[in-house]
Design an enzyme around this catalytic site. Structure first.
Site, PDB file in Angstrom:
ATOM      1  N   HIS A 243       0.796  -1.228   0.000  1.00 34.33           N
ATOM      2  CA  HIS A 243       0.000   0.000   0.000  1.00 34.33           C
ATOM      3  C   HIS A 243       0.836   1.290   0.000  1.00 34.33           C
ATOM      4  O   HIS A 243       0.883   2.019  -0.966  1.00 34.33           O
ATOM      5  CB  HIS A 243      -0.921   0.000   1.227  1.00 34.33           C
ATOM      6  CG  HIS A 243      -1.791  -1.195   1.344  1.00 34.33           C
ATOM      7  ND1 HIS A 243      -2.821  -1.487   0.481  1.00 34.33           N
ATOM      8  CD2 HIS A 243      -1.782  -2.218   2.247  1.00 34.33           C
ATOM      9  CE1 HIS A 243      -3.412  -2.617   0.851  1.00 34.33           C
ATOM     10  NE2 HIS A 243      -2.814  -3.073   1.903  1.00 34.33           N
TER      11      HIS A 243
HETATM   12  O1  RIB Z   1      -5.183  -0.100   4.434  1.00 38.29           O
HETATM   13  C1  RIB Z   1      -3.781  -0.032   4.299  1.00 38.29           C
HETATM   14  C2  RIB Z   1      -3.201   1.028   5.164  1.00 38.29           C
HETATM   15  O2  RIB Z   1      -3.464   0.732   6.536  1.00 38.29           O
HETATM   16  C3  RIB Z   1      -1.664   1.130   5.073  1.00 38.29           C
HETATM   17  O3  RIB Z   1      -1.285   2.457   5.317  1.00 38.29           O
HETATM   18  C4  RIB Z   1      -1.188   0.254   6.193  1.00 38.29           C
HETATM   19  O4  RIB Z   1       0.103   0.643   6.684  1.00 38.29           O
HETATM   20  C5  RIB Z   1      -2.235   0.528   7.236  1.00 38.29           C
HETATM   21  O5  RIB Z   1      -1.860   1.738   7.892  1.00 38.29           O
END
Ligand code: RIB
Ligand code: CA
Length: 314
Positions: A243
């Site tokens: 992500h």
């Molecule tokens: O949904 C993914 C996000 O949530 C990313 O930033 C991960 O690190 C968590 O914070």
């Protein structure tokens, strides 16, 4: 071209770590002025400790780390140890941090940097719940017109939610904060699950980090090898989605991504759809277009970029 001056706001988190390390491996393009830490994946004391260990892993102990909010505006903090482990950075055996977080709240650090810099020269790269960013905007409304941009990982539309059927974790944890940020008028770029779910860390892509042979590459390999477990079991894909590094990659190579400028609103009233990013992707309303919403990206180009930048670290 001068390097983009940025402040990371983050809840490390293995994916946050890769985003930060890739930025630190790109000093000619991204100047990291400091790290503002928020509670999210794990409680604040862990996310602060993780941020301190990461700047030392990158050979940049000079970068100031500030502790921020230890909970959302009004909601109970919800964390994600099931993905990230009890420390939030399980996987690599990183040495204990030798430094402490700087004194003062990270929100005041953000405000001071933005107010003391020329207008339009500071961007916030937000990788976690938006509590700190919203607090800064509430405490110092003038920074909304001074910030160059906020580039954030969060939300979902076509890909739906990952913490509930309708919400992505960062927005879900503090939807009131997200509502403030999305209404702020600051130029927003959103990297949602729609694009991060395309960036799948296959075994070959994770192995490429180890094959670099440096300390950072080994650590990234260990991080992703750990954090992939929950999502591999959940999605059954050939690799877990990666992500937060989409934020860093967007700054470095926006040509790897595609999106459009649309309206995105945040659900805060309904418990069923709390934290949903209601994206008017097809322009069926006359709501103000407040965000550049990234829907897709080049996964091979993304991983080649990350590997190349991690290779520049110690
Ligand atoms: O949904 C993914 C996000 O949530 C990313 O930033 C991960 O690190 C968590 O914070
Ligand atoms: Ca994060």
């Amino acid at each position: 071209m001068a390097a983009r001056k940025v402040i990371f706001d983050t809840d490390p988190g293995q994916d946050d770590a890769v985003a930060l390390l890739a930025a630190l491996g790109s000093p000619d393009e991204i100047e990291v002025l400091g790290i503002s830490v928020v509670a999210g994946n794990v409680p604040l004391h862990h996310t602060v400790n993780n941020a301190l260990r990461l700047v030392e892993l990158a050979g940049r102990p000079d970068i100031p780390v500030f502790a921020g909010a230890d909970r959302p505006f009004t909601r109970r903090l919800e964390t994600a140890e099931h993905v990230h482990g009890s420390t939030g950075l399980d996987g690599p055996d990183l040495p204990a941090a030798s430094a402490e977080a700087r004194s003062g709240h990270s929100v005041d650090f953000i405000i001071d940097i933005v107010r003391s810099s020329p207008e339009g020269t500071i961007s916030i790269l937000a990788l976690g719940p938006l509590t700190n960013v919203a607090l800064a905007l509430l405490k110092a409304p003038d920074i909304a017109t001074r910030l160059e941009a906020i580039v954030l990982m969060g939300g979902a539309y076509f890909e739906v939610g990952n913490i509930t059927p309708t919400a992505e974790f960062n927005i879900y944890v503090d939807p009131e904060a997200a509502k403030i940020v999305f209404a702020s008028g600051v130029p927003l770029t959103v990297l949602p699950l729609d694009v991060t779910h395309q960036m799948r860390a296959t075994p070959e892509r994770i192995e490429a980090f180890r094959a670099i042979g440096n300390r950072a590459g080994q650590a990234v390999h260990a991080m992703l090898s750990f954090s992939q477990g929950f999502d591999l079991a959940k999605y059954g894909w050939e690799g877990a989605p990666l992500h937060d590094p989409c934020v860093t990659a967007f700054l470095l190579r926006p040509d790897l991504f595609e999106g459009r400028h649309i309206n995105v609103e945040i659900e805060t009233a309904s418990e069923l759809t709390r934290g949903m990013t209601v994206a008017d992707f097809w322009g069926v309303t006359d709501r103000a277009k407040n965000a550049f919403f990234v829907r897709s990206g080049d996964a091979d180009g993304f991983y080649a970029l990350l590997t190349e930048r991690i290779a520049r670290l110690p």
